[in-house]
Design an enzyme around this catalytic site. Structure first.
Site, PDB file in Angstrom:
ATOM      1  N   HIS A 146      51.277  95.688 -23.670  1.00 44.59           N
ATOM      2  CA  HIS A 146      51.199  94.449 -24.451  1.00 44.59           C
ATOM      3  C   HIS A 146      51.374  94.683 -25.948  1.00 44.59           C
ATOM      4  CE1 HIS A 146      50.374  91.921 -21.057  1.00 44.59           C
ATOM      5  NE2 HIS A 146      49.378  92.702 -20.667  1.00 44.59           N
ATOM      6  N   SER A 177      28.605  56.120 -33.856  1.00 48.59           N
ATOM      7  CA  SER A 177      27.450  56.918 -33.430  1.00 48.59           C
ATOM      8  C   SER A 177      26.152  56.331 -33.956  1.00 48.59           C
ATOM      9  CB  SER A 177      27.577  58.359 -33.935  1.00 48.59           C
ATOM     10  OG  SER A 177      26.380  59.052 -33.632  1.00 48.59           O
ATOM     11  N   VAL A 215      34.075  49.240 -24.322  1.00 46.82           N
ATOM     12  CA  VAL A 215      33.998  49.399 -22.863  1.00 46.82           C
ATOM     13  C   VAL A 215      33.979  50.878 -22.513  1.00 46.82           C
ATOM     14  CG1 VAL A 215      35.098  47.186 -22.356  1.00 46.82           C
ATOM     15  CG2 VAL A 215      36.511  49.236 -22.655  1.00 46.82           C
ATOM     16  N   LYS A 241      34.576  62.206 -33.990  1.00 47.89           N
ATOM     17  CA  LYS A 241      33.412  61.744 -33.217  1.00 47.89           C
ATOM     18  C   LYS A 241      33.108  62.736 -32.086  1.00 47.89           C
ATOM     19  CE  LYS A 241      30.120  59.064 -31.567  1.00 47.89           C
ATOM     20  NZ  LYS A 241      30.010  58.952 -30.185  1.00 47.89           N
ATOM     21  N   ALA A 268      27.883  45.748 -23.157  1.00 51.19           N
ATOM     22  CA  ALA A 268      26.794  46.641 -22.733  1.00 51.19           C
ATOM     23  C   ALA A 268      25.975  46.959 -23.989  1.00 51.19           C
ATOM     24  CB  ALA A 268      27.384  47.890 -22.081  1.00 51.19           C
ATOM     25  N   ARG A 305      33.938  41.577 -19.001  1.00 44.61           N
ATOM     26  CA  ARG A 305      34.568  41.444 -17.674  1.00 44.61           C
ATOM     27  C   ARG A 305      33.693  40.594 -16.745  1.00 44.61           C
ATOM     28  NH1 ARG A 305      34.954  46.376 -13.459  1.00 44.61           N
ATOM     29  NH2 ARG A 305      32.786  46.461 -14.126  1.00 44.61           N
ATOM     30  N   ALA A 351      34.881  54.469 -21.609  1.00 43.20           N
ATOM     31  CA  ALA A 351      36.079  55.212 -22.013  1.00 43.20           C
ATOM     32  C   ALA A 351      36.935  55.569 -20.800  1.00 43.20           C
ATOM     33  CB  ALA A 351      35.663  56.474 -22.751  1.00 43.20           C
ATOM     34  N   HIS A 366      31.406  65.607 -33.574  1.00 35.86           N
ATOM     35  CA  HIS A 366      30.036  65.143 -33.861  1.00 35.86           C
ATOM     36  C   HIS A 366      29.173  65.271 -32.600  1.00 35.86           C
ATOM     37  CE1 HIS A 366      27.070  61.973 -33.228  1.00 35.86           C
ATOM     38  NE2 HIS A 366      26.787  62.041 -34.520  1.00 35.86           N
ATOM     39  N   ASN A 367      29.699  64.779 -31.484  1.00 33.82           N
ATOM     40  CA  ASN A 367      28.921  64.837 -30.241  1.00 33.82           C
ATOM     41  C   ASN A 367      28.700  66.281 -29.799  1.00 33.82           C
ATOM     42  OD1 ASN A 367      29.247  62.069 -30.367  1.00 33.82           O
ATOM     43  ND2 ASN A 367      29.527  61.850 -28.182  1.00 33.82           N
ATOM     44  N   GLU A 425      26.049  67.608 -31.774  1.00 31.93           N
ATOM     45  CA  GLU A 425      24.807  66.997 -31.265  1.00 31.93           C
ATOM     46  C   GLU A 425      24.295  67.809 -30.055  1.00 31.93           C
ATOM     47  OE1 GLU A 425      25.126  62.669 -30.559  1.00 31.93           O
ATOM     48  OE2 GLU A 425      24.191  63.070 -28.609  1.00 31.93           O
TER      49      GLU A 425
HETATM   50  P1  NBP Z   1      29.322  51.604 -20.967  1.00 33.66           P
HETATM   51  O1  NBP Z   1      30.007  52.853 -21.328  1.00 33.66           O
HETATM   52  O2  NBP Z   1      28.280  51.631 -19.917  1.00 33.66           O
HETATM   53  O3  NBP Z   1      30.449  50.526 -20.563  1.00 33.66           O
HETATM   54  C1  NBP Z   1      30.060  49.264 -20.078  1.00 33.66           C
HETATM   55  C2  NBP Z   1      31.094  48.210 -20.448  1.00 33.66           C
HETATM   56  O4  NBP Z   1      32.369  48.560 -19.876  1.00 33.66           O
HETATM   57  C3  NBP Z   1      30.709  46.866 -19.844  1.00 33.66           C
HETATM   58  O5  NBP Z   1      31.071  45.852 -20.739  1.00 33.66           O
HETATM   59  C4  NBP Z   1      31.551  46.824 -18.575  1.00 33.66           C
HETATM   60  O6  NBP Z   1      31.799  45.529 -18.108  1.00 33.66           O
HETATM   61  C5  NBP Z   1      32.806  47.443 -19.075  1.00 33.66           C
HETATM   62  N1  NBP Z   1      33.686  47.847 -17.985  1.00 33.66           N
HETATM   63  C6  NBP Z   1      33.547  48.788 -17.014  1.00 33.66           C
HETATM   64 BR1  NBP Z   1      32.080  49.885 -16.839  1.00 33.66          BR
HETATM   65  N2  NBP Z   1      34.565  48.862 -16.173  1.00 33.66           N
HETATM   66  C7  NBP Z   1      35.412  47.920 -16.603  1.00 33.66           C
HETATM   67  C8  NBP Z   1      36.673  47.500 -16.152  1.00 33.66           C
HETATM   68  N3  NBP Z   1      37.272  48.090 -15.108  1.00 33.66           N
HETATM   69  N4  NBP Z   1      37.281  46.499 -16.836  1.00 33.66           N
HETATM   70  C9  NBP Z   1      36.699  45.928 -17.890  1.00 33.66           C
HETATM   71  N5  NBP Z   1      35.496  46.285 -18.394  1.00 33.66           N
HETATM   72  C10 NBP Z   1      34.865  47.250 -17.739  1.00 33.66           C
HETATM   73  O7  NBP Z   1      28.690  50.881 -22.264  1.00 33.66           O
HETATM   74  P2  NBP Z   1      28.031  51.483 -23.593  1.00 33.66           P
HETATM   75  O8  NBP Z   1      27.002  52.501 -23.286  1.00 33.66           O
HETATM   76  O9  NBP Z   1      27.673  50.291 -24.418  1.00 33.66           O
HETATM   77  O10 NBP Z   1      29.237  52.246 -24.282  1.00 33.66           O
HETATM   78  C11 NBP Z   1      30.433  51.625 -24.671  1.00 33.66           C
HETATM   79  C12 NBP Z   1      31.343  52.697 -25.237  1.00 33.66           C
HETATM   80  O11 NBP Z   1      30.707  53.261 -26.398  1.00 33.66           O
HETATM   81  C13 NBP Z   1      31.605  53.880 -24.290  1.00 33.66           C
HETATM   82  O12 NBP Z   1      32.875  54.391 -24.514  1.00 33.66           O
HETATM   83  C14 NBP Z   1      30.572  54.891 -24.703  1.00 33.66           C
HETATM   84  O13 NBP Z   1      30.960  56.218 -24.400  1.00 33.66           O
HETATM   85  C15 NBP Z   1      30.515  54.654 -26.202  1.00 33.66           C
HETATM   86  N6  NBP Z   1      29.253  55.040 -26.856  1.00 33.66           N
HETATM   87  C16 NBP Z   1      28.059  54.853 -26.229  1.00 33.66           C
HETATM   88  C17 NBP Z   1      26.879  55.195 -26.882  1.00 33.66           C
HETATM   89  C18 NBP Z   1      25.525  54.985 -26.234  1.00 33.66           C
HETATM   90  O14 NBP Z   1      24.544  55.454 -26.813  1.00 33.66           O
HETATM   91  N7  NBP Z   1      25.445  54.302 -25.107  1.00 33.66           N
HETATM   92  C19 NBP Z   1      26.937  55.712 -28.169  1.00 33.66           C
HETATM   93  C20 NBP Z   1      28.176  55.853 -28.795  1.00 33.66           C
HETATM   94  C21 NBP Z   1      29.325  55.513 -28.131  1.00 33.66           C
HETATM   95  P3  NBP Z   1      30.908  44.894 -16.932  1.00 33.66           P
HETATM   96  O15 NBP Z   1      29.690  44.377 -17.594  1.00 33.66           O
HETATM   97  O16 NBP Z   1      31.749  43.842 -16.368  1.00 33.66           O
HETATM   98  O17 NBP Z   1      30.594  46.008 -15.946  1.00 33.66           O
END
Ligand code: NBP
Length: 486
Positions: A455, A131, A77, A186, A14, A36, A79, A189-190, A193
């Site tokens: 108490h 981040s 992926v 982290k 993603a 996936r 969380a 941090h959030n 934020e």
């Molecule tokens: P997402 O949090 O939207 O996750 C999408 C990914 O998870 C895709 O590769 C998806 O595969 C996979 N996935 C899901 Br949903 N369900 C699954 C399952 N049952 N089995 C295997 N894979 C599965 O993506 P993101 O926004 O890039 O964030 C990734 C991580 O980084 C998260 O934990 C997020 O909290 C963290 N984060 C995000 C940001 C931000 O700004 N977006 C910043 C910092 C940290 P698929 O393509 O097959 O559906």
């Protein structure tokens, strides 16, 4: 593609995963990728990763075979359970000494559990905060790794290469601590934020409703603020947001519905603060402010029923008021970071971690969403005194708070007068006043608890740790409740 030729494998294509892969590729690392939904692997290779040395895999088995040993597999992926499922999935293709890295926003207790469980299988686990959003991931995020210390030497070089760098070239990535320490940092941090964003939003509403400022004026004001003490990524993007026009030429900001979303890390921070008994009030209020904003329909109905004050600010107060609000934001921000660091001190003690507070400020100094000049002041405070009990007690912070204190109060007073909600400004001020108060009214509170529930209380004229009970009414018995804090 030759087996064992790739430096690292990444699962989860993603926004964060794709951009981290391209960042690693830019730094000369050969990355194998898997997702996936395997069509996303092909799409990525045919578009964003075209012309790079990124290698695609259509199964976890294929991915792991492509990796040099010890194998390094990074998960980006969603969380939660998905991380456990994905670990389970790749585990069958790994062997002792291999490394799994979870770069998502996992809850630190999950990371504690995973580090231990995988160590028992001989797998070195890292749970790391990443981040900086899309752009950070692509060009230099802040990276906060924790987990199994034996894993760190295997990922240090690659992580520090792709991380953001501060002015002197120091990477915004260093080892945070064992188990879930990286994810905890982290999470805080959030949470911070959330607080920073809420403070900027309160300044906006106070000046919009108080002075009727326009989007163009806000653009100029935030651009100006970004040149001084408040110089930060969030103030910078706020200035840009106010300059953006919709297709019809109207400011984009006025077209956006006022209901906030959230994905949980602010809530986790507030819950952890409650668990650890730390008054992290500003982040708590920021989470609640988002919840209140989400009650749009109720608010619309209530706006027709409940009245606020009629007072408006006169235009002659404009320049001074803007400066008061800027100072209120700055003072509140100091309180918020001080509270965040109180939480870090508390978790460090509870989990028996050793957190490098100055190092954490340095990791947040660049690349991440809360990056700011101000974090340099925090780093300096901890460099001066690594055991600093509270940031507010450092000379830099205490003198700024003392200097701007009256402006801060005026901003909150005006907010109350014109009926604009400023939960974060107000709670920061209340914390500041509470923290600097030698004798709080908890004597009365203890008397009440002792009155209705036996108490017990401690006395000012007896050593700490001795507990007393008074038979307030003459009707109670001699037995008191057990004394403990939950
Ligand atoms: P997402 O949090 O939207 O996750 C999408 C990914 O998870 C895709 O590769 C998806 O595969 C996979 N996935 C899901 Br949903 N369900 C699954 C399952 N049952 N089995 C295997 N894979 C599965 O993506 P993101 O926004 O890039 O964030 C990734 C991580 O980084 C998260 O934990 C997020 O909290 C963290 N984060 C995000 C940001 C931000 O700004 N977006 C910043 C910092 C940290 P698929 O393509 O097959 O559906």
């Amino acid at each position: 593609m030759a087996e064992g030729s790739c430096d690292i494998g990444l699962v989860g294509l993603a926004v964060m995963g794709q951009n981290l892969v391209l960042n690693m590729n830019d730094h000369g690392y050969k990355v194998a990728v898997f997702n996936r939904t395997t069509s996303k692997v092909d799409e990525f290779l045919n578009h964003e990763a075209k012309g790079t040395q990124v290698v695609g895999a259509h199964s976890a088995d294929e991915l792991c075979k492509l990796l040099k040993r010890p194998r390094r597999v990074m998960l980006m992926v969603k969380a939660g359970e998905v991380v456990d499922q994905t670990i389970e999935h790749v585990l069958s293709y790994l062997e002792e000494g291999d490394i799994i890295i979870d770069g998502g926003n996992s809850l630190y207790t999950d990371t504690n559990r995973r580090t231990k469980a995988l160590a028992e299988k001989g797998i070195l686990f890292i749970g790391t905060g990443v981040s900086g959003g899309e752009e950070g991931a692509r060009f230099g995020p802040s990276i906060m790794p924790g987990g199994n210390p034996a894993a760190w030497p295997h990922v240090k070089e690659i992580f520090q290469a792709i991380a953001a760098k501060v002015e002197d070239g120091t990477p915004c990535c260093d080892w945070v601590g064992q188990d879930g320490a990286g994810h905890y940092v982290k999470m805080v941090h959030n949470g911070i934020e959330y607080g920073d964003i809420q403070l900027i939003c309160e300044a906006y509403q106070l000046l919009k409703d108080g002075l009727g400022m326009t989007a163009d004026e806000f653009h100029e004001m935030f651009s100006e603020w970004n040149k001084g003490e408040l110089d930060s990524y969030l103030i910078e993007i706020t200035a840009e947001i106010f300059a953006k026009k919709d297709e019809d030429g109207h400011p984009m900001i006025d077209k956006i519905l006022d209901t906030a979303g959230q994905k949980g890390t602010g809530k986790w921070t507030a819950i952890s603060a409650l668990d650890l008994g730390q008054p992290v009030t500003l982040i708590g209020e920021s989470v609640f402010a988002r919840c209140l904003s989400a009650l749009k329909d109720e608010r619309v109905a209530a706006s027709k029923v409940l009245q606020g004050p009629m007072k408006v600010l006169t235009i002659s107060e404009k320049k001074e008021f803007i400066e008061d609000v800027r100072r209120a934001l700055y003072c509140s921000k100091m309180v918020s970071y001080a509270q965040g660091y109180m939480l870090l001190r508390a978790i460090e003690k509870e989990q028996n971690w050793e957190l490098n507070m100055g190092g954490i400020a340095l990791m947040w100094r660049g690349g991440c969403i809360i990056r700011s000049v101000f974090l340099g002041n925090i780093k300096a405070a901890f460099d001066k005194n690594p055991k600093l009990q509270n940031l507010l007690l450092d000379d830099f912070f205490s003198s700024a708070l003392n200097k701007y204190g009256w402006s801060w109060r005026k901003a909150v007073i005006h907010a109350i007068e014109i009926g604009v909600p400023t939960p974060a400004f107000s709670t920061a001020l209340a914390f500041f006043d509470g923290y600097r108060t030698e004798r709080l009214p908890a004597n009365l509170l203890q008397a009440q608890r002792d009155f209705f529930g036996a108490h017990t209380y401690e006395r000012v004229d007896k050593p700490r740790g001795q507990f007393f009970h008074t038979n307030w009414t003459g009707r109670g018995g001699r037995v008191s409740s057990t004394t403990y804090n939950a």
